[in-house]
Design an enzyme around this catalytic site. Structure first.
Site, mmCIF file in Angstrom:
data_model
loop_
_atom_site.group_PDB
_atom_site.id
_atom_site.type_symbol
_atom_site.label_atom_id
_atom_site.label_comp_id
_atom_site.label_asym_id
_atom_site.label_seq_id
_atom_site.Cartn_x
_atom_site.Cartn_y
_atom_site.Cartn_z
ATOM 1 N N ARG A 250 -2.931 -1.233 0.203
ATOM 2 C CA ARG A 250 -2.250 -0.825 1.428
ATOM 3 C C ARG A 250 -2.674 0.610 1.742
ATOM 4 N NH1 ARG A 250 4.192 0.138 1.867
ATOM 5 N NH2 ARG A 250 4.239 0.815 4.035
ATOM 6 N N ASN B 28 -0.057 -1.693 -3.956
ATOM 7 C CA ASN B 28 0.717 -1.065 -2.881
ATOM 8 C C ASN B 28 1.269 0.237 -3.461
ATOM 9 O OD1 ASN B 28 2.623 -0.467 -0.903
ATOM 10 N ND2 ASN B 28 3.211 -2.613 -0.636
ATOM 11 N N GLU C 274 4.886 -7.720 2.037
ATOM 12 C CA GLU C 274 3.657 -7.033 2.453
ATOM 13 C C GLU C 274 2.474 -7.431 1.571
ATOM 14 O OE1 GLU C 274 5.507 -3.275 1.964
ATOM 15 O OE2 GLU C 274 5.787 -2.967 4.113
ATOM 16 N N ARG D 109 13.741 11.178 5.453
ATOM 17 C CA ARG D 109 13.020 11.708 6.631
ATOM 18 C C ARG D 109 13.956 11.808 7.830
ATOM 19 N NH1 ARG D 109 8.300 7.409 6.525
ATOM 20 N NH2 ARG D 109 8.830 6.914 4.382
ATOM 21 N N HIS E 183 4.446 0.498 9.295
ATOM 22 C CA HIS E 183 5.077 -0.722 8.746
ATOM 23 C C HIS E 183 4.441 -2.003 9.293
ATOM 24 C CE1 HIS E 183 8.872 1.876 8.038
ATOM 25 N NE2 HIS E 183 8.258 1.688 6.887
#
Ligand code: ADP
Length: 385
Positions: free
Chosen positions: A87, A6, A373, A234, A175
Site C-alpha cells: 500500500r 500494509n 484493503e 489529526r 482511503h
C-alpha cells in the site's frame, strides 16, 4: 502466492493469498509495543505469536517490523511469493493504477514524500525492505489516491491561482483502497450502480466518499490526509489562518505545527483522554463525551456537503474500525442524519452488528460492511499481471 504488506508508522499488517481464487491463508500484524515488536498472526488457521526486541531508533522501526513479518512468512510458508504488493498512500497525479516498482518508479514515489510526510516514507521503507529480502520478486505499489483520480475539476481545485494547481497543489483524496473494496461488494448487497452512496471510512484516519456509478465523485480528504473529518490524532478541516497565526504570531516552527495537526489533535486533542474510540466510550470524562459528540456532528455536516454534491442519497455505508464496530458512533450519526433525511437506524440491528442496520421504514439504506484493503490490493495486483 501473493504477499500483501500494509505498512504504518507503528505497525505493519500483512497477508498471504493463494491464487485462483484468491484465498487469504496468512494474516497478521507486527506492532511496536514499548520495548518490543509483537508479532501476531493466523497462519493456515493456527494462531502464532512471538516478540522481538524493538529497534533503538524510530527510523529503523518499519524495516524491523517488515523484517519480523517476512521472517515469519519465510519460515511458515513453503512457497515463495509471485509478487509482493504494497500500500502506498500517495500516487500524486501520475500513478492512478498499480505499478511494478522499478528504480525509476521508486525515485518518482520519493518525490511525493512532501505530500504525505508521515505516511509515504513508511510505505517506501517497506518496499525497500522487501526488495532487499526478496530481490527477484516484483514489488507492486497500489495507491490510496488512485480511486479518486476521476473526480471533476470543480472537486479537485482549491480556489488558488491556477499555477499552483499545475504544480500539484490540489485535492487528491485518500482511503481509496478501502473505498474500491467496498464498491466491489455492491453486488453482494444488491446496491445498484445508479445508487448515490456515501461511504464512511471511520478508523484512526477517517474520511467520507461520495460514490456514483462505482466512481468517486467527492471525498472529505484533500491535498493531504489532514483534511476533512477530525480523526484519532489529526485535526481535520481547519481554517488555514490558524496555521498562519501559530507561525507568525506565536512563533511556532513548521515541525511543531505538523506535530500538533497530525499527532495531538482530533479526538485525542479534544478529549485530552485518548485517540481511541473504545477508551472514549468507556470514559466518564465530559471532554471524552464532547469529542465523540463533535465527531458525529462533523460527520453529519460533511454528509450534508456530499449529499448536496451527489444531488441526493440512497445508501450510507459504515466501515473501518469505528464504522464497523462502534454502535454508539453509528447511532449518534444516524440520529443527526434523521433530522434532515428520511433515514432511520434500527437499534436492535445496530447493536447486533448486522450487515444492514436501517429500519424497515427507512427510505435510505444503512449498511455496515467490513473493509479489506489487503484483499483489494491482491485483486488489483492479480488483475494487473
Ligand atoms: P487504522 O486507520 O489505524 O487502520 P482502524 O480501522 O483499525 O484504524 O480503526 C481504529 C479505531 O477503531 C479506534 O478508534 C478504535 O477505538 C476503533 N474500534 C475498534 N474496535 C472497536 C470497537 N469494538 N468498538 C468501538 N470502536 C472500536
Amino acid at each position: 502466492m501473493i504477499y500483501v504488506i500494509n505498512a504504518g508508522s507503528s505497525s505493519v499488517k500483512f497477508s498471504v493469498f493463494t491464487e485462483s481464487p484468491l484465498t487469504e491463508v496468512v494474516s497478521g500484524q507486527a506492532a511496536l509495543r514499548d520495548t518490543e515488536i509483537v508479532l501476531q498472526a493466523q497462519v493456515f488457521g493456527t494462531p502464532y505469536e512471538s516478540t522481538y526486541p524493538a529497534p533503538e531508533t524510530e527510523q529503523t522501526a518499519v524495516m524491523s517490523l517488515v523484517h519480523a513479518a517476512t521472517v515469519l512468512l519465510t519460515e511458515q510458508v513453503d512457497e515463495s511469493p509471485r509478487m509482493i504488493v504494497h500500500r502506498v498512500v500517495h500516487g500524486g497525479t501520475g500513478f492512478v493504477k498499480p505499478i511494478i516498482v522499478s528504480p525509476e518508479i521508486r525515485e518518482a514515489l520519493e518525490h511525493l514524500v512532501d505530500l504525505a510526510p508521515l505516511h509515504q516514507p513508511v510505505n517506501l521503507a517497506a518496499i525497500d525492505a522487501c526488495a532487499g529480502l526478496f530481490p527477484d520478486i516484483p514489488q507492486i505499489a497500489c495507491f490510496d489516491t488512485a480511486f479518486h483520480a476521476d473526480q471533476s475539476d470543480l472537486e479537485t481545485h482549491f480556489a488558488l491561482p491556477a499555477e499552483l494547481f499545475a504544480r500539484g497543489i490540489r485535492k487528491y483524496g485518500f482511503h481509496g483502497l478501502s473505498y474500491s473494496y467496498i464498491v466491489s461488494q455492491f453486488p453482494r448487497f444488491a446496491i445498484p450502480n445508479s445508487a448515490r452512496v456515501i461511504i464512511c471510512h471511520l478508523g484512526n484516519g477517517a474520511s467520507l466518499c461520495a460514490v456514483h456509478e462505482g466512481r468517486s465523485v467527492a471525498s472529505t480528504m484533500g491535498f493531504t490526509a489532514l483534511e476533512g473529518l477530525p480523526m484519532g490524532t489529526r485535526s481535520g478541516r481547519l481554517d488555514p489562518g490558524v496555521v498562519l497565526h501559530l507561525i507568525t504570531q506565536d512563533g511556532w516552527s513548521a515541525d511543531e505545527v505538523e506535530h500538533l495537526l497530525y499527532r495531538e489533535s482530533g479526538l485525542k486533542g479534544l478529549s485530552g483522554v485518548s485517540a481511541d474510540v473504545r477508551t472514549l466510550e468507556q470514559s466518564e470524562s465530559a471532554a471524552a463525551q464532547f469529542a465523540l459528540d463533535y465527531f458525529a456532528y462533523r460527520i453529519n455536516a460533511e454528509m450534508g456537503s456530499l449529499t448536496a454534491i451527489l444531488g441526493g442519497i440512497d445508501v450510507v455505508i459504515f466501515t473501518a474500525g469505528i464504522g464497523e464496530h462502534s454502535v454508539s458512533v453509528r447511532k449518534a450519526v444516524g440520529q443527526r442524519l434523521s433530522q434532515w433525511l428520511p433515514i432511520a437506524i434500527d437499534d436492535q440491528k445496530n447493536v447486533a452488528q448486522r450487515d444492514e442496520i436501517s429500519a424497515d421504514t427507512s427510505q435510505i439504506r444503512v449498511l455496515r460492511i467490513p473493509t479489506d484493503e489487503n484483499l483489494n490490493m491482491a485483486q488489483l495486483a492479480e488483475h494487473m499481471i
